[in-house]
Design an enzyme around this catalytic site. Structure first.
Site, PDB file in Angstrom:
ATOM      1  N   ARG A  47       0.867  -1.176   0.000  1.00 26.37           N
ATOM      2  CA  ARG A  47       0.000   0.000   0.000  1.00 26.37           C
ATOM      3  C   ARG A  47       0.899   1.219   0.000  1.00 26.37           C
ATOM      4  O   ARG A  47       2.105   1.111   0.098  1.00 26.37           O
ATOM      5  CB  ARG A  47      -1.001   0.008   1.175  1.00 26.37           C
ATOM      6  CG  ARG A  47      -0.636  -0.683   2.422  1.00 26.37           C
ATOM      7  CD  ARG A  47       0.162   0.094   3.486  1.00 26.37           C
ATOM      8  NE  ARG A  47       0.052   1.509   3.473  1.00 26.37           N
ATOM      9  CZ  ARG A  47       1.082   2.320   3.627  1.00 26.37           C
ATOM     10  NH1 ARG A  47       2.309   1.840   3.811  1.00 26.37           N
ATOM     11  NH2 ARG A  47       0.936   3.611   3.622  1.00 26.37           N
ATOM     12  N   ALA A  49       0.792   5.141  -2.196  1.00 23.96           N
ATOM     13  CA  ALA A  49       0.586   5.442  -3.616  1.00 23.96           C
ATOM     14  C   ALA A  49       1.757   5.033  -4.519  1.00 23.96           C
ATOM     15  O   ALA A  49       1.564   4.310  -5.502  1.00 23.96           O
ATOM     16  CB  ALA A  49       0.261   6.923  -3.763  1.00 23.96           C
ATOM     17  N   ARG A  88      -7.395  -0.443  -6.810  1.00 20.52           N
ATOM     18  CA  ARG A  88      -7.730   0.626  -5.859  1.00 20.52           C
ATOM     19  C   ARG A  88      -7.931   1.917  -6.663  1.00 20.52           C
ATOM     20  O   ARG A  88      -7.180   2.171  -7.604  1.00 20.52           O
ATOM     21  CB  ARG A  88      -6.628   0.817  -4.795  1.00 20.52           C
ATOM     22  CG  ARG A  88      -6.517  -0.364  -3.835  1.00 20.52           C
ATOM     23  CD  ARG A  88      -5.595  -0.052  -2.666  1.00 20.52           C
ATOM     24  NE  ARG A  88      -6.222   0.834  -1.704  1.00 20.52           N
ATOM     25  CZ  ARG A  88      -5.558   1.391  -0.677  1.00 20.52           C
ATOM     26  NH1 ARG A  88      -4.268   1.150  -0.512  1.00 20.52           N
ATOM     27  NH2 ARG A  88      -6.190   2.170   0.176  1.00 20.52           N
ATOM     28  N   GLN A 196      -1.852   2.561   9.963  1.00 23.19           N
ATOM     29  CA  GLN A 196      -0.578   2.659   9.233  1.00 23.19           C
ATOM     30  C   GLN A 196       0.488   3.356  10.079  1.00 23.19           C
ATOM     31  O   GLN A 196       1.678   3.035   9.989  1.00 23.19           O
ATOM     32  CB  GLN A 196      -0.765   3.448   7.922  1.00 23.19           C
ATOM     33  CG  GLN A 196      -1.482   2.702   6.819  1.00 23.19           C
ATOM     34  CD  GLN A 196      -2.975   2.947   6.825  1.00 23.19           C
ATOM     35  OE1 GLN A 196      -3.555   3.295   7.857  1.00 23.19           O
ATOM     36  NE2 GLN A 196      -3.620   2.757   5.697  1.00 23.19           N
ATOM     37  N   ASP A 237      -2.017  10.847  -2.279  1.00 22.83           N
ATOM     38  CA  ASP A 237      -2.441   9.784  -3.198  1.00 22.83           C
ATOM     39  C   ASP A 237      -2.849  10.333  -4.548  1.00 22.83           C
ATOM     40  O   ASP A 237      -2.768   9.638  -5.553  1.00 22.83           O
ATOM     41  CB  ASP A 237      -3.587   8.983  -2.574  1.00 22.83           C
ATOM     42  CG  ASP A 237      -3.045   8.138  -1.433  1.00 22.83           C
ATOM     43  OD1 ASP A 237      -2.913   8.672  -0.318  1.00 22.83           O
ATOM     44  OD2 ASP A 237      -2.703   6.963  -1.678  1.00 22.83           O
ATOM     45  N   ASN A 247      -5.347  12.468   0.464  1.00 22.97           N
ATOM     46  CA  ASN A 247      -4.422  11.640   1.244  1.00 22.97           C
ATOM     47  C   ASN A 247      -5.244  10.897   2.298  1.00 22.97           C
ATOM     48  O   ASN A 247      -6.470  11.059   2.387  1.00 22.97           O
ATOM     49  CB  ASN A 247      -3.326  12.516   1.873  1.00 22.97           C
ATOM     50  CG  ASN A 247      -2.208  11.681   2.469  1.00 22.97           C
ATOM     51  OD1 ASN A 247      -1.672  10.795   1.811  1.00 22.97           O
ATOM     52  ND2 ASN A 247      -1.853  11.916   3.722  1.00 22.97           N
ATOM     53  N   LYS A 248      -4.568  10.113   3.082  1.00 30.62           N
ATOM     54  CA  LYS A 248      -5.217   9.254   4.084  1.00 30.62           C
ATOM     55  C   LYS A 248      -6.241  10.016   4.918  1.00 30.62           C
ATOM     56  O   LYS A 248      -6.001  11.147   5.330  1.00 30.62           O
ATOM     57  CB  LYS A 248      -4.130   8.656   4.981  1.00 30.62           C
ATOM     58  CG  LYS A 248      -4.602   7.718   6.069  1.00 30.62           C
ATOM     59  CD  LYS A 248      -5.512   6.620   5.590  1.00 30.62           C
ATOM     60  CE  LYS A 248      -4.929   5.794   4.462  1.00 30.62           C
ATOM     61  NZ  LYS A 248      -5.963   4.937   3.779  1.00 30.62           N
TER      62      LYS A 248
END
Ligand code: MRU
Length: 345
Positions: A47, A49, A88, A196, A237, A247-248
């Site tokens: 995982r 990007a 994804r 993460q 990402d 992003n996350k």
């Protein structure tokens, strides 16, 4: 961070460090075809990007290697591409890497197995260039921190060697800044729901011997209010033409908090993360994953039975909340569409 190898290419096999079981176990998963690479990306074995893009590029090489003599090579390769592309949706690096492989794929479709070496060379180049880009970004980002040295920084998710070809994006900046003695400490968000930060970033920071504290995501406001943090530093990402950044999940909230507390906000990502085909963040597809990532942790329920959850795994930070976007092509301060195009396109 430097020593951990998340993606290992062995020519006929792609080996991926299984990020689902870190840090308790270090287990390599072997992928021998595009289907296995797709499943590894979708299932979060790999995982982050850039790491997703690199893995997908190798997935096309494996597809070519497995193409039967009797097959229609054009259809075989386009099926493999479609499969990988559907793994994804948010990280544009996946589509960027698949596009970059297209000339080499066309050569394979036209010439057959003689062209596999060209495909492999392109995938290896994508991988190697990512490490070089990260090292460049590390220095550029650390230069920004040098304006206000001797403070802490805060990061979110995992953006290190595990999420990239090596060295890391935001974590690469942190690593460079730590080596240059510009920062005192890193606050790493645990990054619910997949952890993460707790499982991966904390592990990488420990390996590198960087002074760090793991915090609950909800502690970020309190930490910023102490005045100890100079920069929030995150990866991306997908970045739209105007600088809006996906992003996350939780990144947007951090950017709002940072602006309120006069903490600066840095996004670090290779130029392949910028999607000049979309004008702004509203066009970025946001992946929604299964609710069990929120209601359970490693199979253990943390919510009442049958509780339904909503689990968007990325959010979009508007460009006006971002102080700097750092790419290997240069730094965009206070990003807007004109500056993004001038420096990165
Ligand atoms: O869902 P993940 O773990 O793939 O999300 C990763 C992130 O959001 C990272 O911050 C981003 O990919 C940048 S990685 C260098």
């Amino acid at each position: 961070m430097s020593n951990c190898v998340a993606i290992e290419w062995l020519g006929e096999e792609l080996r991926l460090l299984d990020q689902r079981v870190l840090p308790e176990a270090t287990l390599m998963i072997s992928c021998r075809n595009a289907t296995e690479v797709t499943e590894a990306i979708r299932g979060m074995v790999v995982r982050g990007a850039p790491a997703i893009g690199i893995s997908a590029a190798y997935g096309l090489v494996l597809a070519a290697r497995g193409c039967p003599e009797s097959a229609d090579r054009g259809k075989w390769m386009s099926d493999a591409r479609d499969l990988l592309a559907a793994s994804r949706p948010t990280a544009v690096n996946l589509f960027w890497a698949l596009d970059r492989m297209q000339d080499a794929v066309a050569a394979f479709v036209n010439n057959g197995s003689a062209a596999i070496a060209g495909l492999e060379a392109e995938a290896v180049k994508i991988h190697q260039e990512d490490v070089l880009a990260n090292e460049t970004m590390g220095e550029l980002g650390a230069d920004l921190i040098a304006d206000r040295p001797g403070m802490a920084v805060l990061t979110h998710c995992n953006t290190g060697s595990l999420a990239t070809g090596g060295y890391g994006t935001a974590l690469g900046v942190i690593r460079s800044a730590w080596q240059r003695e510009l920062i005192t400490r890193v606050y790493a968000d645990e990054t619910r729901p997949w952890f993460q930060g707790a499982r991966l970033t904390a592990w990488e920071l420990q390996q590198e011997g960087i002074e760090a504290r793991l915090i609950a995501d909800s502690a970020a406001a309190h930490v910023m209010a102490t005045g100890e943090v100079s920069w929030v530093i995150v990866g991306a990402d997908r970045i739209a033409s105007n600088g809006d950044t996906a992003n996350k999940i939780g990144t947007y909230g951090l950017a709002v908090l940072a602006r309120y507390h006069k903490v600066r906000f840095m996004v670090v990502a290779p130029s392949g993360t910028v999607d000049f085909d979309i004008p702004d963040g509203r066009a970025i597809p946001i992946e929604e994953r299964g609710g069990e990532e929120v209601t359970h942790f490693r199979g253990q329920a943390i919510a009442p039975p049958d509780m339904r959850a909503y689990n968007p795994v990325f959010d979009v930070t508007p460009a006006h909340l971002i102080d700097a976007i750092v790419t290997e092509k240069g730094v965009v301060l206070k990003p807007d569409a004109d500056k993004m195009r001038a420096i990165i396109a």
